[in-house]
Design an enzyme around this catalytic site. Structure first.
Site, PDB file in Angstrom:
ATOM      1  N   ALA A  66       1.170  -1.145  -0.123  1.00  0.00           N
ATOM      2  CA  ALA A  66       0.259   0.052   0.150  1.00  0.00           C
ATOM      3  C   ALA A  66       0.463   1.037  -0.021  1.00  0.00           C
ATOM      4  CB  ALA A  66      -0.705   0.422   0.880  1.00  0.00           C
ATOM      5  N   GLY A 105       0.161  -5.414   0.464  1.00  0.00           N
ATOM      6  CA  GLY A 105       0.044  -5.388  -0.437  1.00  0.00           C
ATOM      7  C   GLY A 105      -0.763  -5.752  -1.840  1.00  0.00           C
ATOM      8  N   GLU A 108      -0.241  -8.753  -1.686  1.00  0.00           N
ATOM      9  CA  GLU A 108      -1.878  -9.420  -1.228  1.00  0.00           C
ATOM     10  C   GLU A 108      -3.141  -9.817  -2.840  1.00  0.00           C
ATOM     11  OE1 GLU A 108      -2.867  -6.221   1.765  1.00  0.00           O
ATOM     12  OE2 GLU A 108      -3.408  -7.965   2.861  1.00  0.00           O
ATOM     13  N   GLU A 128       4.301  -5.593   6.538  1.00  0.00           N
ATOM     14  CA  GLU A 128       2.850  -5.161   8.109  1.00  0.00           C
ATOM     15  C   GLU A 128       3.893  -5.185   9.054  1.00  0.00           C
ATOM     16  OE1 GLU A 128       1.777  -6.725   5.534  1.00  0.00           O
ATOM     17  OE2 GLU A 128       0.395  -6.170   3.803  1.00  0.00           O
TER      18      GLU A 128
END
Ligand code: 3H9
Length: 692
Positions: A66, A105, A108, A128
């Site tokens: 992210a 992310g 992911e 994370e």
């Protein structure tokens, strides 16, 4: 080629659509990247000629996560979840093509793709936790469904980046592509799955690995127990574990709800804010406003070190580790032999632990030369002096070096306290003189204070920073002042700790409060570990301090079985009644009326003066930015990362509260608590430490 938006393009290779993202530096999942994925996939799905889709990135890496800069701001563009649903629930197979790193992310996204192809050099991870977070886009629910809960627990709580070959073994990656030929490899793979009519493999639907762990809470209990020390104080590891537990025990969509709830809690909390601050601080610290990145550097191919003691030896290892030859000079043969022996032993111990081979030990030792003659340093590009802390001795060493070492070389001192401007007066080339303050043990501790003296040249600074990076340190550029940044701030805490035990607390009270705050140990446990007799002399000792009294009684710390604490044979510490009595007697002799001191007061008196000193350091320009001070204290003194360093912690407490307390303490206890001008200014202007 079709342009989807500024960061995404769609191209067709026969019946395969290739969606390429290009958002430097790391293809983070910013609004435009999410939009690029969402709209690009949709367009490929809508194209009847397309049978499968490859998702690939330009630049140095696949999506690295992210966009961390977006946290805490209002989101724009499609949500990541919309983009992921577009991939996962679409009717056409999507293949993630991974190079560089697929992190957070990014992984992911890859986990919602139906297949993953990677080059051998690629790495995957869910880091994370290092930002005080958990994977909030399904990572905690999908990863264990591929690799099983045990491996998933390791990955999410360590944040480690796992190499592609290992990912292939774990099933996280379906196929390796040839290095440098990712696109071709991924397209060929996509064609293969189309030809073979392979089904859409949705990770969310895989259940065998999680089902096998269902009803086995011991997996999680044991994991928690084994890692309790490592996770102490941090929220994120525990939350990550709870998510993996949810993946095992709940249906996918229920697990996602748990993940979302816990993610929201973490992302809005102070710990994650602190850890994100540290992430950026670690990158900022290398940026020097008046030493631009293109400053010329001095090639360093040979290093000289003066002094083969603990410090000199540890420093030498840093350079040997990266293949740089080192000559180490001592005054006496036995000291030299001892020093070289310790280095060899350290390496052999590492080899025994399996960190590297015995050949590697010999290779590193082969780069090391011992000498009793300073003339052997003549052709060194960098010489670091690590003799004992005495100005006259250091100046003599520098004058000699000046006469011996070739022009253009860097002359560095490892002093932790002496004035480097004065040391530089001993040479005719003060521009070559710099402080390289390593922390003990120098081969282990990550911090390096690079101390810029008045006349240090920019190439010497730039080279020192570059070398620090090369040897794996994190370097902060600081200015000359007593104790530089780290020890100058430490002195504040030490002073208060000593005062507190006379006024009413006991060493174990102070230690407990600071340990609970998150430091690895309190000041008294630390003194016992280091040895109370460092810098103490039997001849000069007059029982003037508690330390003097303890040393005179041969309570010199852990090594003598007693110091501020009593130690058993396993070095477990116990509060000492003897020390308690010494402190009470001492206070009485000094006419101090002892009182009950609260834990809050202990914490505030130890930490707020540190923050205040940090403000003085900034005001005097001895550190470039407040986040550099945080870096120094996190990496040199174990300040808890989840508090972001002393200055960030000051911001979380609020500068106004710090100032008010300093004033309150000043009124009753004097000018040790005099507020820094910058602290007053920050409060007056409603600013934060991190603005400086
Ligand atoms: C996440 O994904 C949460 C999701 O689960 C939840 C979704 C709901 N964002 O490190 P470098 C910048 S959390 C913004 O020097 P390298 C960095 O600041 C994220 N910026 O390069 C630097 O900027 P500057 C999980 C980022 O080659 C520049 O890029 N992911 C981000 O040594 C170069 O970085 C992570 O935690 C980002 N995500 O290492 C991965 N990442 O040049 C974090 C980097 O202005 N990133 N920047 O100083 C890394 O570990 C390393 O950057 C990486 C490259 C290994 C990728």
């Amino acid at each position: 080629m079709t342009k989807i938006n500024d960061v995404a393009t769609l191209e067709k290779d026969g019946e395969i659509a290739v969606l390429t993202l290009n958002s430097p530096p790391v293809n983070a999942l910013s609004g435009p990247v999410r939009e690029g994925i969402n709209n690009g996939i949709k367009q490929a799905i809508d194209d009847a000629d397309v049978k499968a889709i490859v998702l690939i990135c330009e630049g140095r890496t696949f999506i690295a996560g992210a966009d961390i800069t977006e946290f805490g701001k209002a989101p724009s563009g499609p949500s990541l979840f919309d983009a992921l649903a577009m991939i996962e629930h679409g009717p056409k197979p999507v293949v993630a093509a991974i190079h560089g790193t697929a992190l957070g992310g990014g992984l992911e996204v890859a986990l919602t793709c139906h297949y993953r192809v990677a080059v051998p050099s690629a790495k995957c991870g869910l880091p994370e936790v290092n930002l005080g977070l958990l994977p909030g886009a399904g990572g905690t629910q999908r990863l264990p469904r591929i690799v099983g809960p045990e491996k998933a627990l390791e990955m999410v709580t360590s944040g480690q980046h796992v190499g592609a070959k290992k990912c292939l073994e774990m099933g996280l990656v379906d196929e390796l592509a040839e290095e440098g030929k990712l696109r071709e490899g991924a397209v060929a793979f996509a064609k293969k799955i189309v030809a073979e009519k392979r089904p859409l493999k949705k990770v969310r639907d895989l259940n065998d690995k999680v089902e096998a762990a269902r009803g086995k809470p011991e997996i999680f209990a044991e994991f928690r127990k084994a890692n309790a020390r490592k996770f102490r104080g941090f929220l994120a590891p525990e939350y990550n574990i709870q998510c993996i537990e949810a993946a095992v025990n709940l249906p996918f969509d229920e697990g996602i709800k748990v993940e979302q709830k816990l993610f929201r809690e973490l992302v809005t909390g102070t710990q994650s804010a602190a850890q994100r601050h540290v992430f950026f601080a670690e990158r900022q610290v290398w940026k020097l406003p008046d030493v631009p990145a293109d400053t010329p550097t001095i090639p360093v191919n040979k290093v000289g070190i003066i002094g083969a003691g603990t410090m000199g030896g540890g420093i030498a290892m840093n350079f040997l580790n990266v293949g740089l030859p080192v000559t180490i000079v001592e005054t006496k043969q036995d000291a030299l032999d001892r020093g070289l022996g310790v280095i060899r032993k350290n390496y052999e111990n590492s080899a025994k632990k399996g960190r590297f081979s015995m050949e590697e030990v010999e290779k590193r030792m082969g780069l090391l030369k011992g000498s009793l003659d300073m003339n052997d340093l003549a052709d060194s590009d960098l010489v670091i002096e690590a003799v004992f802390e005495n100005m006259d001795v250091k100046k003599q060493v520098f004058t000699k070096l000046d006469a011996i070492v070739k022009p253009g070389a860097i002359l560095a001192t490892n002093t932790s306290a002496l004035n480097i401007d004065e040391i530089a007066t001993a040479v005719k080339r003060p521009e070559a003189v710099i402080g390289l303050h390593f922390f003990s043990p120098a081969n282990v501790m990550r911090l390096l204070e690079v101390v810029r003296a008045d006349k240090t040249s920019k190439p010497v600074i730039a080279t020192s920073m570059q070398l620090a990076k090369k040897i794996g340190k994190i370097a902060a550029l600081v200015g000359v002042c007593p104790g530089f940044v780290g020890n100058r701030i430490l002195a504040q805490r030490q002073r208060e700790a000593q005062k507190l035990i006379l006024e009413g607390a006991m060493p174990w009270d102070v230690d407990r409060v600071l340990y609970d705050f998150g430091l690895p140990m309190g000041p008294f446990a630390m003194s016992d570990l280091a040895g109370l007799d460092i810098g103490w002399s039997k001849e000069k000792s007059q029982g003037a301090t508690i330390r003097d009294v303890l040393c005179e009684m041969d309570r010199r710390g852990q090594k003598t079985g007693a110091g501020f604490y009593d130690y058993d044979e396993n070095r477990n510490a116990k509060p000492s009644p003897v020390v308690e009595k010494i402190i009470l007697d001492f206070a009485q002799k000094k006419g101090i009326n002892r009182r009950k001191i609260s834990d809050d007061e202990i914490l505030e008196r130890c930490i707020y003066p540190m923050i205040n000193e940090g403000a003085k350091i900034l005001e005097e320009g001895k550190a470039i930015r407040s986040s550099d001070i945080d870096i120094v204290w996190i990496n040199g003194y174990g300040f808890p990362v989840y508090r972001g360093g002393p200055m960030f912690y000051g911001d979380t407490v609020g500068a106004a509260k710090v100032l008010a307390k300093m004033k309150e303490f000043q009124a009753t206890m004097g000018d040790d608590f005099k507020p820094a001008k910058l602290l007053e200014k920050i409060v007056a202007e409603g600013k934060k430490f991190s603005d400086f």
